[in-house]
Design a protein around this motif. Structure first.
Motif, PDB file in Angstrom:
ATOM      1  N   PRO A  45      -2.984  -7.711   9.055  1.00  0.00           N
ATOM      2  CA  PRO A  45      -3.840  -6.738   8.366  1.00  0.00           C
ATOM      3  C   PRO A  45      -3.226  -5.354   8.320  1.00  0.00           C
ATOM      4  O   PRO A  45      -3.672  -4.421   8.968  1.00  0.00           O
ATOM      5  CB  PRO A  45      -5.129  -6.760   9.199  1.00  0.00           C
ATOM      6  CG  PRO A  45      -4.667  -7.135  10.571  1.00  0.00           C
ATOM      7  CD  PRO A  45      -3.539  -8.120  10.365  1.00  0.00           C
ATOM      8  N   VAL A  46      -2.139  -5.216   7.526  1.00  0.00           N
ATOM      9  CA  VAL A  46      -1.479  -3.921   7.368  1.00  0.00           C
ATOM     10  C   VAL A  46      -1.991  -3.289   6.080  1.00  0.00           C
ATOM     11  O   VAL A  46      -1.713  -3.781   4.986  1.00  0.00           O
ATOM     12  CB  VAL A  46       0.054  -4.090   7.304  1.00  0.00           C
ATOM     13  CG1 VAL A  46       0.721  -2.739   7.153  1.00  0.00           C
ATOM     14  CG2 VAL A  46       0.554  -4.816   8.550  1.00  0.00           C
ATOM     15  N   PRO A  47      -2.733  -2.193   6.156  1.00  0.00           N
ATOM     16  CA  PRO A  47      -3.378  -1.635   4.960  1.00  0.00           C
ATOM     17  C   PRO A  47      -2.401  -1.085   3.936  1.00  0.00           C
ATOM     18  O   PRO A  47      -2.756  -0.899   2.782  1.00  0.00           O
ATOM     19  CB  PRO A  47      -4.266  -0.521   5.532  1.00  0.00           C
ATOM     20  CG  PRO A  47      -3.659  -0.179   6.851  1.00  0.00           C
ATOM     21  CD  PRO A  47      -3.094  -1.457   7.381  1.00  0.00           C
ATOM     22  N   MET A  48      -1.127  -0.841   4.327  1.00  0.00           N
ATOM     23  CA  MET A  48      -0.185  -0.227   3.396  1.00  0.00           C
ATOM     24  C   MET A  48       0.282  -1.188   2.298  1.00  0.00           C
ATOM     25  O   MET A  48       0.759  -0.757   1.258  1.00  0.00           O
ATOM     26  CB  MET A  48       1.053   0.287   4.139  1.00  0.00           C
ATOM     27  CG  MET A  48       1.884  -0.805   4.772  1.00  0.00           C
ATOM     28  SD  MET A  48       3.472  -0.255   5.441  1.00  0.00           S
ATOM     29  CE  MET A  48       4.410   0.012   3.973  1.00  0.00           C
ATOM     30  N   ILE A  49       0.150  -2.489   2.508  1.00  0.00           N
ATOM     31  CA  ILE A  49       0.753  -3.436   1.587  1.00  0.00           C
ATOM     32  C   ILE A  49      -0.209  -3.844   0.477  1.00  0.00           C
ATOM     33  O   ILE A  49      -1.296  -4.332   0.729  1.00  0.00           O
ATOM     34  CB  ILE A  49       1.248  -4.689   2.333  1.00  0.00           C
ATOM     35  CG1 ILE A  49       2.312  -4.312   3.350  1.00  0.00           C
ATOM     36  CG2 ILE A  49       1.792  -5.713   1.356  1.00  0.00           C
ATOM     37  CD1 ILE A  49       3.553  -3.699   2.740  1.00  0.00           C
ATOM     38  N   ASP A  50       0.218  -3.640  -0.765  1.00  0.00           N
ATOM     39  CA  ASP A  50      -0.513  -4.102  -1.939  1.00  0.00           C
ATOM     40  C   ASP A  50       0.467  -4.926  -2.763  1.00  0.00           C
ATOM     41  O   ASP A  50       1.538  -4.440  -3.131  1.00  0.00           O
ATOM     42  CB  ASP A  50      -1.036  -2.918  -2.742  1.00  0.00           C
ATOM     43  CG  ASP A  50      -1.861  -3.360  -3.939  1.00  0.00           C
ATOM     44  OD1 ASP A  50      -2.392  -4.480  -3.898  1.00  0.00           O
ATOM     45  OD2 ASP A  50      -1.954  -2.585  -4.913  1.00  0.00           O
ATOM     46  N   ILE A  51       0.133  -6.183  -3.029  1.00  0.00           N
ATOM     47  CA  ILE A  51       1.048  -7.100  -3.702  1.00  0.00           C
ATOM     48  C   ILE A  51       0.575  -7.297  -5.133  1.00  0.00           C
ATOM     49  O   ILE A  51      -0.574  -7.661  -5.379  1.00  0.00           O
ATOM     50  CB  ILE A  51       1.103  -8.455  -2.973  1.00  0.00           C
ATOM     51  CG1 ILE A  51       1.446  -8.245  -1.500  1.00  0.00           C
ATOM     52  CG2 ILE A  51       2.129  -9.376  -3.627  1.00  0.00           C
ATOM     53  CD1 ILE A  51       1.390  -9.508  -0.672  1.00  0.00           C
TER      54      ILE A  51
END
Length: 255
Positions: A126-132
């Motif tokens: 659950p790393v909030p920085m990653i958007d794929i």
């Protein structure tokens, strides 16, 4: 002889009742099966129809991704001990193919499946920085895992991008994964074309184990800001960029 006939008649009645019970069971019963099979990462929403002929939306645990799915179960094959599920109602459906499940193998035939790449976040920390971004299309004419494992598949991720909370991006252009079985493992070899960053390496899955060895290399002398920000989490790569390796357990991301 009459006792044998009566026994066979009773068995036939039981089988007919079992088929009827399954045939008319609501499609919502499939929700629990999908949730358990995915470790809670995925579920079905808005299920309608029946357990053997229904439609629903495949969603992640936070309903951030939604994909329509239609299915039909071959009840005759089920009586013979094989679960056969035909996915998709027509060429416009994003999930199409035939799934065959036996005691010791799972086979996929004539598969053409397109899913949002963001669905992968269900299995990431659950790393909030990653958007794929982008979509992943998987094609597999004939693929089987378990006993008699065979076949190969292709996956295409386009446009292949990830971004952080500040909208800094890594653009991989178009990513291709060549997927094959190697014993008990399924291994994908990655390559890319276009974008500002090259992605390459391998990703292997065997049961709940995952083995990843991925290298990110800038195409220009000056790497993208996001690549510079994450290079410290990996090892320096010979041609610049960073190499990321992970060997451990694949677990769904609890949300």
């Amino acid at each position: 002889m009459r006792a044998v006939l009566r026994g066979l008649a009773a068995l036939a009645v039981v089988l007919v009742l079992a088929v009827c019970a399954v045939r008319f069971a609501p499609a919502t019963l499939a929700t629990r099966g999908v949730r358990e099979a995915s470790g809670g990462a995925l579920t079905l929403a808005d299920a309608r129809g029946t357990l053997v002929d229904g439609r629903a939306r495949l969603v992640d645990s936070v309903h951030g991704v939604s994909v329509p799915v239609a299915w039909k179960v071959d009840t005759g094959a089920a009586l013979g001990g094989t679960l056969v599920v035909r996915l998709g109602d027509g060429p416009g459906d994003p999930v199409r193919g035939i799934v065959r499940v036996t005691r010791d193998a799972i086979a996929l035939e004539a598969a053409d499946i397109t899913l949002p790449a963001a669905l992968a976040r269900a299995w990431l920390p659950p790393v909030p920085m990653i958007d794929i971004g982008g979509d992943v299309r998987v094609t597999a004419p004939s693929w089987q895992v378990g006993a008699g494992a065979h076949g190969d598949a292709r996956a295409y991720w386009t446009p292949a991008r990830v971004a952080d909370a500040r909208a800094e991006t890594l653009d991989f252009g178009a990513v291709t994964a060549t997927i094959e079985t190697r014993g008990d493992a399924t291994v994908a070899v990655l390559s890319s074309a276009g974008g500002d960053t090259v992605i390459g390496g391998t990703l292997g899955v065997s049961g709940t184990r995952i083995d990843a060895d991925i290298t990110l290399t800038p195409r220009a002398a000056t790497p993208a800001p996001l690549l510079r920000a994450i290079e410290g989490f990996g090892a320096p790569a010979p041609a610049g960029g960073a190499r990321f390796a992970y060997h451990g357990t694949l677990m769904p991301n609890p949300r």
